[in-house]
Design a protein around this motif. Structure first.
Motif, PDB file in Angstrom:
ATOM      1  N   LYS A 198       2.226   1.851  -3.389  1.00 25.29           N
ATOM      2  CA  LYS A 198       1.184   2.384  -4.288  1.00 25.29           C
ATOM      3  C   LYS A 198       1.034   3.896  -4.079  1.00 25.29           C
ATOM      4  N   THR A 199       0.961   4.295  -2.809  1.00 27.49           N
ATOM      5  CA  THR A 199       0.785   5.729  -2.506  1.00 27.49           C
ATOM      6  C   THR A 199       2.008   6.522  -2.955  1.00 27.49           C
TER       7      THR A 199
ATOM      8  N   THR B 145       4.116   5.731  -5.237  1.00 25.81           N
ATOM      9  CA  THR B 145       4.141   5.745  -6.709  1.00 25.81           C
ATOM     10  C   THR B 145       3.285   6.883  -7.249  1.00 25.81           C
ATOM     11  N   SER B 146       2.081   7.025  -6.699  1.00 31.51           N
ATOM     12  CA  SER B 146       1.222   8.088  -7.240  1.00 31.51           C
ATOM     13  C   SER B 146       1.782   9.473  -6.909  1.00 31.51           C
TER      14      SER B 146
ATOM     15  N   ASP C 192       0.840  -1.212   0.000  1.00 29.89           N
ATOM     16  CA  ASP C 192       0.000   0.000   0.000  1.00 29.89           C
ATOM     17  C   ASP C 192       0.870   1.255   0.000  1.00 29.89           C
TER      18      ASP C 192
END
Lengths: 487, 81
Positions: B8-9, B11-12, B5
């Motif tokens: 993912k965060t 990465t954005s 998670d």
């Protein structure tokens, strides 16, 4: 001040140096390694044409190799460890250097136990001290030859102008030795007996802050864009600047925005010196001690470069005449610090060194003016050479390299001024066949130094031209800025 | 929040800060791999990560980061404190 005597006197006293890993190198180790390097170079040195190219990772052994060359009187050429082979070959062709002291060779030098010669050769002031290569407008780097007398004048100025710097100070050595800003560090080491910490900074601003705090660094010699990041709000919130006492700033324009940050964060606690000078006039030849009084330091948003060093003369020239106060013109620099010539390049030498008022002057190409109180201000470049991250680059030079790529039809690089890196470089490229930006940048890394590769690459199929068919860079710039606004 | 998670965060945040919505980010990704990731955007990136995860980093912690994996390990350490 004779360089040889200065180095001998400095190394006769105790020396405190920390390597780039932060480890203290003992005085004994420094002296032993220095003696070995010096003896190797002395035994090797057989011809007045000898010249040593140094191409190592920046650390104390690189520094010792420079000092040994200077003490013996062999000119040296400082290079960065990762210079592309193409550039090294060009430098060799021009300079005919006879020894390459790279990372592998230095191991041999420090282990040297021979002793063929004992007498140091003549090292008179007219001899060459170093040759430093800058980017050239003709597509080839230009080798600036600096004589020992120029360096002697520079060292004397550093010794006399900054009496508050002393042996209690700790200097963080940041600049690459291939960048002549590092000669300030060498001068401070030799004339002020201060402690030397080699930085492992590598453009990581957090590391720089950490090193300064950890070692309680009091002297920093750097470029404005590094200071700009160092004084960014994010770093400032976490940083204790209280150990800093002396800041030497040069190599690029000291912007008004940065001046405001200095006033905000340093609040008169740091002596700031704005240094100015082209490589061709031995690192720097003007200095302004910042007073933190804006009316005394700035004029129309420009920060003063102050007055010329002793031994240097400077004039603002318009139409071959000295311009009156406040009129803008090209800054001419004369005196003992002016280079001897560009190596193996009489054509460029003749363009750069001119006779004016019966004396040789270097045409800086900088657009400047002088106030009635005799303070100098630089406001831009008179030609197409720009400053980027503290380095001087020529946009035409960059294009000449880009068009060497077999799949490139044409290239026009422009510069958009900004506060952080002085300029943002944008290469507009017309391709013969499809390529990605990444592929082009990878290929350019083989031909150019990292700061010469345009920050941004934009593909196009034509350029705006004027009536005579010449590319109109101003229109290209305007179109680009308009596209940004639309986005 | 587990490491996947967090990646993912992060990465954005990287994609947004560098304006590269298609950029593939892994634990091994570093500034050396992305042209747009320079010293200045690095500061912006770290500031955005601090704001998103509501953590605060010290210079000593930030100076050792070599890639995204190091950053995720540091965020995890901060969140577990």
């Amino acid at each position: 001040m004779l360089i040889r005597e200065l180095i001998q006197r400095r190394l006769d006293s105790s020396v405190t140096i920390f390597n780039r890993e932060g480890v203290a190198i003992s005085d004994t180790q420094i002296k032993n390694e220095y003696s070995a390097i010096k003896q190797y170079l002395l035994d090797f040195h057989s011809s007045p044409q000898d010249c040593v190219a140094i191409k190592q990772h920046k650390d104390y052994r690189y520094f010792l190799t420079i000092l040994a060359c200077l003490e013996i009187g062999i000119p040296y050429i400082p290079m960065k460890y990762d210079y592309p082979m193409d550039r090294v070959e060009q430098i060799k062709e021009d300079s005919k250097f006879t020894l390459l002291a790279d990372d592998a060779k230095i191991e041999e030098l420090i282990a040297y136990t021979g002793r063929t010669k004992t007498l140091l050769p003549d090292a008179s002031s007219e001899k060459d001290a170093y040759i430093i290569f800058t980017s050239g407008s003709t597509g080839r780097p230009k080798g600036v030859i600096i004589q020992r007398q120029a360096l002697e004048n520079f060292f004397t100025f550093i010794q006399d102008e900054f009496p508050a710097v002393n042996d209690q100070d700790k200097l963080l050595q940041v600049a690459e030795f291939s960048f002549d800003q590092s000669v300030v560090d060498i001068a401070l080491f030799l004339t002020k007996n201060l402690t030397f910490h080699f930085s492992n900074f590598e453009n990581n601003i957090f590391k720089l802050g950490f090193e300064i705090e950890t070692h309680r660094i009091s002297v920093l010699n750097t470029v404005p864009n590094t200071l700009n990041m160092f004084l960014s709000e994010f770093v400032a919130e976490r940083m204790d600047y209280s150990c800093l006492k002396h800041l030497f700033l040069g190599g690029a324009r000291f912007s008004h925005g940065l001046y405001i940050k200095c006033v905000k964060y340093f609040n008169k606690s740091v002596d700031i010196y704005n240094l100015y000078g082209p490589t061709e006039a031995t690192v720097y030849c003007h200095v302004k001690k910042i007073s933190y009084d804006e009316s005394a330091d700035c004029f129309n948003g420009n920060v003063s470069i102050g007055h010329p060093f002793a031994g240097v003369t400077a004039h603002i020239v318009v139409d071959d005449k000295i311009a009156p106060a406040n009129e803008k013109g090209e800054l001419y620099i004369g005196g003992v610090q002016v280079m001897r010539e560009y190596i193996n390049n009489p054509e460029q030498t003749a363009k750069a060194l001119v006779q004016f008022n019966g004396q040789t002057y270097y045409r800086s190409g900088d657009l400047a003016f002088q106030t009635e109180s005799h303070d100098f201000f630089v406001v831009g470049r008179v030609d197409d050479t720009i400053k980027y991250r503290g380095f001087r680059i020529n946009l035409l030079d960059i294009d000449s390299y880009i068009t060497r790529l077999p799949y490139v039809q044409d290239s026009v690089t422009i510069a958009i001024p900004n506060e952080i890196t002085e300029n943002q470089t944008i290469g507009f490229i017309i391709l013969k066949e499809k390529k990605t930006v990444k592929e082009i940048k990878t290929d350019l890394a083989e031909l150019l130094l990292d700061y010469q590769v345009p920050e941004k690459i934009i593909f196009t199929d034509k350029y705006p031209t004027n009536v005579s068919g010449k590319v109109c860079k101003n229109t290209l710039k305007a179109q680009y800025l308009e596209s940004l606004n639309k986005a | 929040m587990n490491n996947i998670d967090i990646l993912k965060t992060v990465t954005s945040i990287i994609q947004e800060t560098l304006e590269l919505p298609q950029l593939v980010v892994t634990n091994e990704t570093s500034a050396n791999d992305v042209d747009e990731w320079d010293s200045m955007t690095h500061i912006q990136l770290i500031a955005a990560i601090e704001a998103k995860f509501k953590v605060r980093f010290a210079l000593g912690e930030l100076q050792t980061l070599k890639n995204v994996g190091d950053m995720i390990a540091l965020i995890t350490k901060k969140l577990n404190k």
